[in-house]
Design an enzyme around this catalytic site. Sequence first.
Site, PDB file in Angstrom:
ATOM      1  N   GLY A 104       0.832  -1.206   0.000  1.00  0.00           N
ATOM      2  CA  GLY A 104       0.000   0.000   0.000  1.00  0.00           C
ATOM      3  C   GLY A 104       0.863   1.252   0.000  1.00  0.00           C
ATOM      4  O   GLY A 104       0.576   2.230  -0.697  1.00  0.00           O
ATOM      5  N   TYR A 147       5.266 -19.827   8.412  1.00  0.00           N
ATOM      6  CA  TYR A 147       6.250 -19.080   7.614  1.00  0.00           C
ATOM      7  C   TYR A 147       6.009 -19.334   6.129  1.00  0.00           C
ATOM      8  O   TYR A 147       5.859 -18.398   5.342  1.00  0.00           O
ATOM      9  CB  TYR A 147       7.652 -19.533   8.014  1.00  0.00           C
ATOM     10  CG  TYR A 147       8.790 -18.808   7.334  1.00  0.00           C
ATOM     11  CD1 TYR A 147       9.018 -17.466   7.554  1.00  0.00           C
ATOM     12  CD2 TYR A 147       9.669 -19.502   6.496  1.00  0.00           C
ATOM     13  CE1 TYR A 147      10.093 -16.808   6.943  1.00  0.00           C
ATOM     14  CE2 TYR A 147      10.735 -18.859   5.889  1.00  0.00           C
ATOM     15  CZ  TYR A 147      10.946 -17.513   6.114  1.00  0.00           C
ATOM     16  OH  TYR A 147      12.004 -16.878   5.515  1.00  0.00           O
TER      17      TYR A 147
END
Length: 330
Positions: A104, A147
Amino acid sequence: MSKRILITGAAGFLGSHLCDRFIREGYDVIGMDNLITGDMKNIEHLMPLKNFDFYHHDVSKYIHIPGKLDYILHFASPASPIDYLKIPIPTLKVGSLGTHNCLGLALAKGARMLIASTSEVYGDPLVHPQNEDYWGNVNPVGPRGVYDEAKRFQEAMTMAYHTFHGVETRIVRIFNTYGPRMRLNDGRALPAFIGQALRGEDITVFGDGSQTRSFCFVDDLIEGIYRLLMSDYVHPVNIGNPDEISILDFAKEIIALTGTDQKIVLKPLPKDDPKQRKPDITRAKQILGWEPKISRSEGLKITYEYFKNLPKEDLYKYAHPREFNSSSKS
Ligand code: UDP
């Protein structure tokens, strides 16, 4: 005017080496880290510099950076199986929410963003060596799932921002890397073996030691990342050293290097421990003109020098992330 770069995970092993590299290249560098697994001592030499800023911030939360930004390197993440077990939810969040926040920010600033992905996206691979077109063999609910799946999500999110929003993105898949500033007690094979040798303990090999890894020296990795960032290639690129070795032979190399008279003891193999791993680096060679230059014997010497010269008390620091406490939980 200098280019300005944000490096998340700046106080970690790879993040701190990247900060050094971009400072050397003349950039204004903003380092960001929440210090869950990072350590300020990795970047304290940069703190007095006027072209280095440090933000103590968790990238899983909204990121505010005033001013322009040309590049973002998202390297914040726990990165060892011990960490995933201790802090599974922050591991998931930094790879997913943290990546979303960075993307973003990249969109808002018109910055180019490179994400640190990993050979773990290949899981326990059924193809050997692993090239970028292999989709992997990952157990989503195993101990490494937090992960591996965060990193797979991270790649998907990054490609979506590229195709949908036109953000300039780069994806590096990092294979096992070693060098100065690894956490001595993060549970990874190399610091584990060197730490054990320095403390005069037996060397713990998991399983029968026949599983393989391919270890890349950090300077080679940083060069590969730098070239990828500067390239125009948006698909994933493996960066690693294809020189494969069994963990048993690796332990023997560390014994020879350190001169320890301790013996190797076999311990149970952790769940979902990949049996083999070796990068196919054809793509990196073709697109970046990159291949590793530093042999394992050379790199291990440099790394051992670093660990040998650490303060004695560092050898005994507790194995899980030092800053982790109830207030930093997810
Ligand atoms: N390993 C080991 N002894 C240790 C730590 C690790 O035999 O004290 C093994 C581990 O099981 C794995 C290999 O070394 O097969 C590399 O482990 P590391 O955590 O460094 O990397 P990863 O498994 O994530 O590639």
